[in-house]
Design an enzyme around this catalytic site. Structure first.
Site, mmCIF file in Angstrom:
data_model
loop_
_atom_site.group_PDB
_atom_site.id
_atom_site.type_symbol
_atom_site.label_atom_id
_atom_site.label_comp_id
_atom_site.label_asym_id
_atom_site.label_seq_id
_atom_site.Cartn_x
_atom_site.Cartn_y
_atom_site.Cartn_z
ATOM 1 N N HIS A 20 -5.774 -10.812 0.570
ATOM 2 C CA HIS A 20 -4.512 -10.824 1.313
ATOM 3 C C HIS A 20 -4.747 -10.315 2.718
ATOM 4 C CE1 HIS A 20 -4.599 -6.600 -0.239
ATOM 5 N NE2 HIS A 20 -4.138 -6.338 0.974
ATOM 6 N N HIS A 27 0.867 -9.415 -3.408
ATOM 7 C CA HIS A 27 1.047 -9.904 -2.037
ATOM 8 C C HIS A 27 -0.117 -10.772 -1.593
ATOM 9 C CE1 HIS A 27 -1.462 -6.420 -1.709
ATOM 10 N NE2 HIS A 27 -1.348 -6.217 -0.436
ATOM 11 N N HIS A 81 -4.871 -5.161 8.491
ATOM 12 C CA HIS A 81 -6.128 -5.328 7.745
ATOM 13 C C HIS A 81 -6.123 -6.666 7.014
ATOM 14 C CE1 HIS A 81 -3.574 -3.742 4.393
ATOM 15 N NE2 HIS A 81 -4.328 -4.527 3.640
ATOM 16 N N HIS A 93 -2.181 2.868 -4.201
ATOM 17 C CA HIS A 93 -0.888 2.557 -3.616
ATOM 18 C C HIS A 93 0.215 2.728 -4.658
ATOM 19 C CE1 HIS A 93 -2.721 0.939 -0.050
ATOM 20 N NE2 HIS A 93 -3.279 -0.085 -0.656
ATOM 21 N N TYR A 153 -9.984 1.686 2.488
ATOM 22 C CA TYR A 153 -9.868 1.042 3.801
ATOM 23 C C TYR A 153 -11.043 1.483 4.655
ATOM 24 C CZ TYR A 153 -5.047 -0.249 2.726
ATOM 25 O OH TYR A 153 -3.922 -0.792 2.161
ATOM 26 N N GLU A 164 -10.153 -3.992 3.748
ATOM 27 C CA GLU A 164 -9.793 -3.242 2.547
ATOM 28 C C GLU A 164 -10.528 -3.856 1.366
ATOM 29 O OE1 GLU A 164 -5.812 -2.045 -0.114
ATOM 30 O OE2 GLU A 164 -5.779 -3.818 1.164
#
Length: 308
Positions: A151, A199, A213, A245, A254, A264
């Site tokens: 993503h 996502h 990112h 998260h 990251y 990431e």
């Protein structure tokens, strides 16, 4: 409408030193270089079958050149072109070969100023495993051995406008959003998908046209730990991690490429369905939403503020 957008196809990223970027993405991340020109390098992960998922472009500054999403059929692309025009977007046709090894497509800008493209066909390269009776992973993986990209996250000065555009003109679904309080609906930030992950693209507040990112998928948590070892061994600047998260439930590290573009490595999360209810995070709990383990506010401001 047919199936529409399938998934993130490729990310084209500006780098200030092409050779340093090649070393990072090939020798540290374990990507396969499928082609190079004087000013561009094309890369894919071992579990990706299209010709490339990342393009590195020599430039005098870092940041996102463009993102491209793969669409199921040309009929779908025609329908999306109509929707984009109805929404007021200025759409350009991209001819076959204008993008190396990619068929014809569409190009337009998001309200945030980012360039997005849609395409249907890219030259088939094949995975690093056979299609008949494959092993779980190929021999000779280098460094992190990232299987695929996952993503990207961009910033926008008016995030809700870009979120609205992606959902109405391009039929993205929303998995999670940040709102002012429990009664608010307008997204301050949002996580959107077209595939099956939490996502394919996310939008947070920040400067227009900036990249926060782009991410590589790893299959499990032990691979994330190994990635941390690889980064330390190669003196890759780690930004945050290992972390978890609250938003997406993913586990993460990251870090930065040699040009300063944030990458990431991501694993975990959940399967997203188009009919699932949207998860809301209120601003007062956002620090926990971003980093569930270590939700100190001063961390978060530094983390969300650094873009290319």
């Amino acid at each position: 409408m047919g199936e529409g957008i399938m998934r993130l196809g490729f990310v084209s990223v500006n780098v200030t030193d092409l050779e340093a970027a090649r070393k990072h993405y090939v020798e540290v991340m374990g990507m396969q270089m499928t082609d190079r020109t004087e000013n561009e390098i094309y890369l894919k992960g071992w579990d990706e079958y299209d010709h490339h998922s990342i393009v590195l472009r020599q430039s005098n500054r870092a940041g996102l050149d463009k993102m491209a999403f793969k669409v199921h059929t040309y009929e779908d692309m025609e329908q999306l072109e109509k929707q984009l025009q109805q929404y007021g977007a200025s759409v350009q046709r991209v001819s076959k070969g204008e993008n190396h090894k990619v068929g014809e497509g569409l190009r337009f800008r998001l309200p945030s100023g980012h360039t997005m493209e849609l395409f249907v066909e890219m030259e088939y390269k094949g995975k690093a495993l056979p299609q008949v009776n494959p092993a779980p992973w190929p021999e000779g993986l280098i460094g992190v051995g990232a299987p695929r990209i996952d993503h990207l996250l961009i910033t926008a000065e008016r995030p809700h406008e870009t979120v609205d555009f992606l959902m109405k003109a391009l039929n993205f679904y929303m998995s999670e959003k940040v709102v002012e309080n429990e009664r608010s609906e307008t997204p301050i930030a949002a996580w959107l998908f077209r595939s099956y992950t939490p996502h394919d693209i996310a939008i947070i507040p920040g400067k227009d046209e900036k990249l926060h990112h782009f991410a590589f998928w790893l299959d499990e948590f032990n691979e994330l730990r190994k990635a941390g070892d690889v980064f330390s061994k190669h003196d890759v600047p780690i930004d945050v991690g290992i972390e978890r998260h609250g938003i997406t439930r993913g586990q993460t590290i990251y870090y930065f490429d040699p040009s300063g573009n944030r990458n990431e490595v991501f694993t975990g999360g959940y399967i997203a369905y188009p009919d699932m209810p949207v998860v809301k995070w209120t601003v007062d709990q956002l620090a926990r939403g971003i980093f569930y383990f270590n939700h100190r506010q001063e961390w978060i401001e530094g983390f969300t503020g650094v873009t290319t």
